[in-house]
Design an enzyme around this catalytic site. Structure first.
Site, PDB file in Angstrom:
ATOM      1  N   ASN A   7       0.879  -1.173   0.000  1.00  0.00           N
ATOM      2  CA  ASN A   7       0.000   0.000   0.000  1.00  0.00           C
ATOM      3  C   ASN A   7       0.917   1.225   0.000  1.00  0.00           C
ATOM      4  O   ASN A   7       1.470   1.597   1.036  1.00  0.00           O
ATOM      5  CB  ASN A   7      -0.884  -0.042   1.247  1.00  0.00           C
ATOM      6  CG  ASN A   7      -1.828   1.149   1.321  1.00  0.00           C
ATOM      7  OD1 ASN A   7      -1.811   2.036   0.468  1.00  0.00           O
ATOM      8  ND2 ASN A   7      -2.661   1.167   2.349  1.00  0.00           N
ATOM      9  N   ARG A  89      -2.924  -2.218  -3.038  1.00  0.00           N
ATOM     10  CA  ARG A  89      -4.132  -1.443  -2.742  1.00  0.00           C
ATOM     11  C   ARG A  89      -4.134  -0.206  -3.647  1.00  0.00           C
ATOM     12  O   ARG A  89      -3.137   0.520  -3.707  1.00  0.00           O
ATOM     13  CB  ARG A  89      -4.120  -0.994  -1.289  1.00  0.00           C
ATOM     14  CG  ARG A  89      -5.333  -0.177  -0.988  1.00  0.00           C
ATOM     15  CD  ARG A  89      -5.300   0.418   0.379  1.00  0.00           C
ATOM     16  NE  ARG A  89      -6.545   1.132   0.599  1.00  0.00           N
ATOM     17  CZ  ARG A  89      -6.668   2.152   1.420  1.00  0.00           C
ATOM     18  NH1 ARG A  89      -5.638   2.570   2.099  1.00  0.00           N
ATOM     19  NH2 ARG A  89      -7.820   2.738   1.564  1.00  0.00           N
ATOM     20  N   HIS A 178     -13.171   2.900   0.762  1.00  0.00           N
ATOM     21  CA  HIS A 178     -13.138   1.859   1.802  1.00  0.00           C
ATOM     22  C   HIS A 178     -13.870   0.585   1.369  1.00  0.00           C
ATOM     23  O   HIS A 178     -14.324  -0.199   2.213  1.00  0.00           O
ATOM     24  CB  HIS A 178     -13.820   2.336   3.117  1.00  0.00           C
ATOM     25  CG  HIS A 178     -13.157   3.480   3.794  1.00  0.00           C
ATOM     26  ND1 HIS A 178     -13.870   4.493   4.403  1.00  0.00           N
ATOM     27  CD2 HIS A 178     -11.858   3.783   3.965  1.00  0.00           C
ATOM     28  CE1 HIS A 178     -13.032   5.366   4.927  1.00  0.00           C
ATOM     29  NE2 HIS A 178     -11.798   4.973   4.668  1.00  0.00           N
ATOM     30  N   ARG A 239     -11.801  16.009   7.938  1.00  0.00           N
ATOM     31  CA  ARG A 239     -12.621  16.309   6.750  1.00  0.00           C
ATOM     32  C   ARG A 239     -14.045  16.660   7.173  1.00  0.00           C
ATOM     33  O   ARG A 239     -14.582  16.063   8.097  1.00  0.00           O
ATOM     34  CB  ARG A 239     -12.667  15.094   5.811  1.00  0.00           C
ATOM     35  CG  ARG A 239     -11.343  14.820   5.159  1.00  0.00           C
ATOM     36  CD  ARG A 239     -11.386  13.527   4.354  1.00  0.00           C
ATOM     37  NE  ARG A 239     -10.357  12.619   4.787  1.00  0.00           N
ATOM     38  CZ  ARG A 239     -10.326  11.327   4.515  1.00  0.00           C
ATOM     39  NH1 ARG A 239     -11.286  10.774   3.815  1.00  0.00           N
ATOM     40  NH2 ARG A 239      -9.348  10.573   4.954  1.00  0.00           N
ATOM     41  N   GLU A 382      -7.950  -5.089   5.809  1.00  0.00           N
ATOM     42  CA  GLU A 382      -7.883  -4.809   4.375  1.00  0.00           C
ATOM     43  C   GLU A 382      -6.737  -5.568   3.707  1.00  0.00           C
ATOM     44  O   GLU A 382      -6.855  -6.011   2.576  1.00  0.00           O
ATOM     45  CB  GLU A 382      -7.734  -3.300   4.152  1.00  0.00           C
ATOM     46  CG  GLU A 382      -9.061  -2.587   4.387  1.00  0.00           C
ATOM     47  CD  GLU A 382      -8.924  -1.086   4.605  1.00  0.00           C
ATOM     48  OE1 GLU A 382      -8.348  -0.697   5.631  1.00  0.00           O
ATOM     49  OE2 GLU A 382      -9.375  -0.332   3.741  1.00  0.00           O
TER      50      GLU A 382
END
Ligand code: AMP
Length: 396
Positions: A7, A89, A178, A239, A382
């Site tokens: 990743n 990823r 996600h 965010r 993940e």
């Protein structure tokens, strides 16, 4: 079969070496500050050995991965030939890359077309792909896209109500994010319930520094809270999530803020941090709430309320709800957030067991036996999901 999962970020490289199909992690770690004066490499092996390098320079991702290989060859691997595939990823696959795929030049070309949609992450993923191809020649590379799980969202769910040509020409639509995590925990939920996922409606709440909620019907994503970018939806660490778009034009007009400043404002200075003016870290805010800090309370109230609102909306989208899953840093570790959210879901017949809910990072049912909806904490993984999809593709 040993698989490497990568990743890559712009200055980081996270990795795991797994033995598949069992999914045992043989080694994992991350390289940080690539391209900076001094790098950091943290490495851990299955037998508990830990290495931390803080005095070397990793000028490029290639340097970083080469250093990781040296560590892997020091006890975990006899030869790099043992690595049979690399799973990458990729956070955004755009509209064309809708499935996990074996990488060839046409896939790289297509990923490069996605750069404008996510200039922060996607170029770094391609860099990772190129470095892996160079350092492990002949080894298959597989890309797993965070967006592909959401490609089943119907048109009325992914279109924005702006002139249609912005979709057809500029590809502006909801892509979500996600996806690998939502899919992983939804599948696990079905496994736990011993039911066919095709018969289940599940709401998955991935709550971390980035947060999103997905409505999963019959194993497919039918709506998700993130949009063109991972900014839309819930209140997050820094965010803003959902906002009236006119806030931006208003600030541009009245304060003369430019695009860069507005981008910083909504991505880096908002959310829990902006509302509390204390921290983006849920742990810090929870402690402050417990001490009676009103600013922390204000931020956490907004955070929790948004989750309730989305669960409410997705209940209507799904028609009925069999299970709600909490996952990721906050979802797995915050009894406070889970409790505050579940207390407001009475209309769905949700009843939370506060004793069971007092848990961190463990797979556990947190609803009472008479709750109409099962509520679970399921740790996401993940890397394992990427390894599973990579393994499935290369052994097909
Ligand atoms: P992630 O992005 O999934 O790694 O999640 C990071 C977030 O998880 C951070 O905002 C942390 O505040 C939050 N987190 C981690 N541990 C806890 C905890 N014990 N209680 C509340 N939040 C936590």
């Amino acid at each position: 079969m040993k698989l490497l999962v990568l990743n890559c970020g712009s200055s980081t490289l996270k990795y795991q070496l797994l033995e598949m199909p069992k999914g045992d992690v043989l080694a994992k770690g991350n390289v940080e500050r690539i391209g900076e004066e001094i790098g950091i490499l943290k490495h851990k092996t299955a037998d508990g050995k830990k290495v931390e390098i803080t005095d070397e320079v990793f000028a490029t991702h290639e340097d970083g991965l080469n250093r990781v290989f040296k560590l892997l060859l020091d006890g975990t691997l006899k030869s790099l030939d043992e690595i049979k595939a690399v799973g990458h990823r990729v956070v955004h696959g755009g509209e064309k890359l809708t499935k996990t795929c074996l990488v060839d030049q046409s896939v790289i070309d297509e990923i490069e077309n996605v750069y404008p949609l996510d200039p922060l992450h996607v170029p770094a993923h391609v860099l990772g792909l190129k470095v892996a191809t160079k350092l492990l020649p002949g080894v298959p590379n597989v890309t797993v896209f965070d967006t592909s799980f959401h490609q089943t969202i119907p048109e009325y769910g992914y279109l924005y109500a702006i002139p249609y040509n912005y979709y057809t020409e500029d590809h502006i639509r909801r892509y979500g994010a996600h996806g690998t995590s939502h899919q992983f925990v939804a599948n696990r939920m079905a496994e736990i319930m011993n039911r066919d996922i095709k018969d289940l409606n599940i709401i998955t709440c991935h709550l971390g520094s980035g947060s999103s909620i997905t409505a999963v019907q019959g194993g497919k994503s039918v709506d998700t809270s993130m949009g063109l970018t991972p900014l839309e939806g819930l209140c997050m660490g820094t965010r803003c999530g959902d906002i009236d778009p006119a806030v931006l034009t208003y600030l541009g007009r009245t304060k003369g803020m430019n695009i860069e400043e507005l981008d910083q404002l909504i991505n880096k200075k908002s959310g829990l941090l902006g509302l509390s003016q204390i921290s983006n870290d849920c742990r810090v805010l929870e402690d402050a709430v417990a001490e009676g800090n009103p600013a922390a309370k204000r931020a956490m109230d907004v955070f929790n309320y948004r989750i309730v609102k989305y669960i409410g909306a997705y209940s209507m989208v799904l028609g009925h709800v069999d299970a709600i899953v909490f996952t990721a840093g906050i979802g797995e570790n915050s009894p406070y957030v889970r409790s505050e959210v579940c207390k407001k879901l009475g209309l769905l017949g949700v009843k939370i067991d506060e004793t069971a809910n007092d848990c961190h990072g463990k797979e556990r049912k947190i609803s009472t036996p008479d709750s109409k909806v099962e509520v679970w904490v399921i740790p996401t993984n993940e890397e394992l999901a990427i390894a599973q999809q990579t393994y499935a593709l290369v052994t097909k």
